[in-house]
Design an enzyme around this catalytic site. Structure first.
Site, PDB file in Angstrom:
ATOM      1  N   GLU A  69       0.831  -1.208   0.000  1.00 13.54           N
ATOM      2  CA  GLU A  69       0.000   0.000   0.000  1.00 13.54           C
ATOM      3  C   GLU A  69       0.865   1.258   0.000  1.00 13.54           C
ATOM      4  OE1 GLU A  69      -3.283   2.215   2.916  1.00 13.54           O
ATOM      5  OE2 GLU A  69      -2.005   0.614   3.683  1.00 13.54           O
ATOM      6  N   LYS A  74      -9.777   2.715  -2.924  1.00  8.21           N
ATOM      7  CA  LYS A  74     -10.225   2.228  -1.618  1.00  8.21           C
ATOM      8  C   LYS A  74     -11.580   2.817  -1.259  1.00  8.21           C
ATOM      9  CE  LYS A  74      -8.634   1.753   3.179  1.00  8.21           C
ATOM     10  NZ  LYS A  74      -7.580   2.124   4.159  1.00  8.21           N
ATOM     11  N   CYS A 114      -5.437  -2.118   3.131  1.00  5.90           N
ATOM     12  CA  CYS A 114      -5.304  -1.905   4.569  1.00  5.90           C
ATOM     13  C   CYS A 114      -6.443  -2.573   5.316  1.00  5.90           C
ATOM     14  CB  CYS A 114      -5.217  -0.409   4.844  1.00  5.90           C
ATOM     15  SG  CYS A 114      -4.768   0.007   6.554  1.00  5.90           S
TER      16      CYS A 114
END
Length: 561
Positions: free
Chosen positions: A312, A376, A433
């Site tokens: 990430e 995301k 995440c």
């Protein structure tokens, strides 16, 4: 004294009826505690329960914790109006939750010290403020249990109903935060975690409370049958759970996807001043050097793998707007190879007036061409975004959120979330995440843009360097691992500082790199299980049925009291 003479039905047997063994004496003292001593005991019990979470995994700690919780509620139900006892139970639940979350989430404080000049002032908000807020869910759960509390074993079902309901709400309200749900006490052991394929995390939570709270009757039952039956039933349930896991996990390794050779890069780049835009060339060079490192006789570099995975937010700059960096990456990728990487992304056209940024996953092919993109969807509150007025206030006094992006990141459209079509890979369910901690959120509700609805793997790119060598990254990995079991999909997880791993669809770790090391992880890709798991098909419906069953048992028990 009897219930008709003022004793509440949920108080269990009167003190005089308690036997004089050590466990009985302990239960007696806990039941009779009051005032601040009761709240301190509740907080200590909650803190003990956190030892059942990763990386410790001490399930007996949850047994002690919830057994004490039952006795504390027993004492709170003695005398007084329903309103008063509800308040007392809510107070116990809040104290229990505060102890649980403080002991389980203390490591959040490490993030505030990465840039201490900016964030050290806010450490108490993360270390104590967040647990105080999350504890409200357990206050509601204890109060809900009190509403259907009764004498005997039925009160174990009442507690399971209250706490499991609270955990479901915690995972969904206010964007949700199901971190360290009580079900993870059963979700870290390879055998007991297999039930997640049937009932998911929240189903495991219901089972964990039922099993762990059952021993409370050993000291409060009115006879041998009442004392021993709940604990024996809990032991039988735990045995059956483990036996199902042993049966479900095959002795042989899961088959692999032909022609896929993965290389995961764990650069272990510190989350401090060294991760700055001016370090662009050095950081890109480090990634490329690791990617082309010889790791074994059949893995001598990029040419011997099919897919590179980087973590990430791999770059401290916008890779899409840096043709030099893209050119270096593209030149390093032989024909037919693909890079899948995390990166901050600006939505074009990118101007000062219309700047919108995403935390994204990009695919990059030979020549540096950017292909598939995932933005995301589930952002971290206060870490990746703030409500606009609060963000403006912080910046006015010279402060900012953790991610130094003007205005924070913008979530990708939930209805547009899609499975990535990466050349050479099965359909990829992308997560970034802590998106991987949400059960049931792996697959999109329907195909989008013609993408397949059924993924072949879960990809989780993350950066846990904020939290150092603490339980946090280990808890994060354990929760992502459980998603593989729930969905019957392999997990490919690449983390900046660890834990990077490839996990098969039964939750077995095929290959991994430990926390806090720089390294390269080469692995084949395990194949998904044929068909869909029950949880992937029905979602939380089995959990809802179990929750209703606990409520009915509690109501019947209260009616008989």
């Amino acid at each position: 004294m009897t219930a008709s003479s003022g004793r509440a039905p949920g108080a269990g047997p009167p003190p005089a009826a308690l036997r004089v063994g050590p466990l009985d004496a302990l239960a007696h003292r806990v039941i009779l505690s009051h005032g601040w001593r009761r709240l301190v005991l509740a907080a200590a019990a909650g803190a003990a329960g956190a030892l059942a979470m990763p990386p410790f995994g001490l399930f007996p700690a949850l047994v002690v914790s919830l057994t004490l919780a039952v006795w504390l509620i027993d004492g709170a139900t003695v005398g007084g109006s329903l309103r008063r006892t509800l308040g007392a139970c809510a107070g116990i639940g809040w104290a229990w939750g505060f102890g649980y979350f403080t002991a389980g989430l203390w490591w959040l404080g490490a993030a505030f010290l990465v840039e201490a000049d900016q964030f050290a002032w806010a450490m108490p908000l993360g270390v104590l403020g967040l647990p105080a807020g999350l504890a409200v869910f357990f206050a509601l759960g204890f109060a809900a249990a009190r509403l259907v509390w009764s004498r005997g074993a039925a009160r174990i079902a009442a507690l399971a109903f209250g706490l499991a309901s609270a955990e479901w709400l915690r995972g969904h309200l206010f964007t949700g935060f199901p971190w360290n749900s009580l079900g993870m006490a059963l979700g870290t052991n390879l055998w007991t975690m297999q039930a997640a394929a049937l009932i998911g995390l929240y189903g495991l939570t219901l089972l964990a409370v039922l099993v762990a709270a059952a021993p409370a009757t050993l000291a409060t039952g009115t006879g041998p049958r009442a004392r021993w039956t709940p604990s024996l039933a809990a032991l039988a349930a735990l045995t059956l759970l483990a036996a199902y896991g042993v049966w479900r996990v095959p002795a042989a390794p899961d088959p692999t996807v032909a022609g896929v050779r993965l290389r995961l890069i764990q650069p272990n780049v510190p989350q401090d001043a060294r991760f700055r835009a001016e370090m662009r060339d050095k950081i890109v060079g480090k990634y490329l050097d690791l990617s082309d490192r010889a790791a074994s006789p059949d893995r001598t570099g990029i040419g011997d793998v099919t897919h590179l995975i980087w973590p990430e937010s791999a770059f401290p700059f916008l890779i899409q707007r840096d043709p030099q960096a893209l050119g270096r990456i593209g030149a390093a990728l032989p024909a037919g190879k693909q890079l899948v990487t995390g990166a901050a992304r600006g939505r074009e056209p990118l101007t000062r007036e219309t700047a919108v940024f995403h935390n994204s996953i990009l695919t990059i092919g030979p020549g540096g061409r950017i292909g598939e993109i995932y933005d995301k969807v589930h952002l971290v509150p206060f870490g990746e975004y703030l409500p606009a007025p609060l963000d403006a206030v912080l910046r006015a006094i010279g402060l900012r959120q953790f991610v130094a992006v003007p205005g924070g990141f913008t979530a990708g459209p939930r209805e547009g979330q899609r499975i990535l079509a990466v050349p050479g890979l099965p359909p990829v369910a992308a997560t970034i995440c802590y998106e991987a901690i949400f059960p049931g959120a792996i697959r999109p509700p329907a195909p989008a843009d013609g993408a397949p609805a059924v993924p072949g793997l879960i990809l989780n790119l993350t950066n846990d360097a904020w939290f150092g060598d603490t339980p946090g990254p280990r808890q994060h990995f354990a929760q992502a691992r459980l998603r593989a079991v729930e969905e019957g999909l392999p997990l490919v997880r690449d983390a900046n500082s660890g834990i990077s791993a490839v996990v098969d669809p039964h939750g077995r770790i095929v290959a991994s790199l430990p926390l806090g090391v720089e390294g390269v992880l080469d692995a084949s890709l395990p194949a998904r299980l044929p068909g869909l798991t029950l949880y992937a098909t029905l979602g939380d419906a089995p959990f809802a049925a179990g929750l209703l069953a606990c409520l009915l048992v509690a109501l019947v028990g209260r009616r008989k009291a």
